[in-house]
Design a protein around this motif. Structure first.
Motif: not given
Length: 239
Positions: A21-29, A41-49, A55-63
């Motif tokens: 229950r922590s935010t890493l939004a905008g973190a840069v690695m 990340a439950p809200w990944l579909a509405d985000s970018t990663l 951006d792997v979000v579309p790949l995760v959602e498709a899987e």
């Protein structure tokens, strides 16, 4: 921590760290070792990663859609498609319940890594139905069943926690209430029209904000698929 006061980690070992229950939004690695990194990340579909520029979000959602047939309908807008979406969630959850039934007695009440047990997860879906169907859409005067499982933090929002039963119900009792709530949604969608779905309702948590009936239905489906994923993950951990 303000925007100009950003934490910077250089040559640090965070291996094995756990963020809940922590935010890493905008973190840069940059130049990081991520072998074995596990992100939920439950809200990944509405985000970018973005990983290595992709951006792997579309790949995760498709899987996830591939793994959970019918999940792709969770944001359907047509009443017939919404009915098909509900049927898909019912089939998926029925298979999960059968899996629990095949495990040793008590498996439904096992907690993995401090997460809700399977039975508690099902109870939360009762609660989610009561919030978004019973309260928000149907505006029932007493929408909450005592066996529903809410989040403890709702108490701080003025939510009346006294409506919920104490103690631990049997798995059969939980499934009976769950079946009732599934039937309520099934009955609602059986006669739902585009006009009804477009109607506005006070949001379940923020009455001053209005949302569409369709939005409320989408929240229910999001809860269904997210918590199924959690439940199956923890059943896999049980072996």
């Amino acid at each position: 921590m303000g925007q100009d006061d950003v934490a910077v980690f250089v040559d640090r070992d965070l291996g094995g760290a756990r963020f809940t229950r922590s935010t890493l939004a905008g973190a840069v690695m940059r130049g990081v070792e991520v072998a074995g990194l596990d992100i939920d990340a439950p809200w990944l579909a509405d985000s970018t990663l973005v990983v290595n520029g992709v951006d792997v979000v579309p790949l995760v959602e498709a899987e996830l859609d591939r793994r959970f047939p019918g999940r792709e309908l969770r944001r359907a807008t047509d009443p017939a498609d919404l009915r098909a979406a509900l049927a898909a969630t019912e089939r998926a959850w029925a298979a999960a319940v059968d899996r629990v039934r095949a495990l040793p007695e008590g498996a439904a009440d096992v907690s993995v890594d401090g997460e809700w047990s399977f039975a508690q997860t099902v109870r939360h879906l009762v609660f989610a139905s009561d919030v978004w169907l019973g309260k928000a859409i149907l505006r029932l005067p007493r929408p909450f069943h005592p066996l529903g499982q809410s989040h403890a933090e709702y108490e701080t929002d003025g939510f009346d926690m006294s409506v919920f039963a104490t103690g631990q119900p049997t798995f059969d009792e939980v499934l009976e209430v769950r079946a009732q709530r599934q039937a309520m949604l099934r009955d609602f969608l059986a006669t739902a029209t585009p006009e009804l779905l477009a109607e506005q309702r006070p949001s379940a948590w923020w009455p001053e904000r209005h949302v569409s009936v369709l939005h409320c239905v989408h929240v229910i489906f999001t809860e269904e698929w997210q918590h199924l994923r959690y439940a199956l993950r923890d059943l896999d951990a049980q072996g």
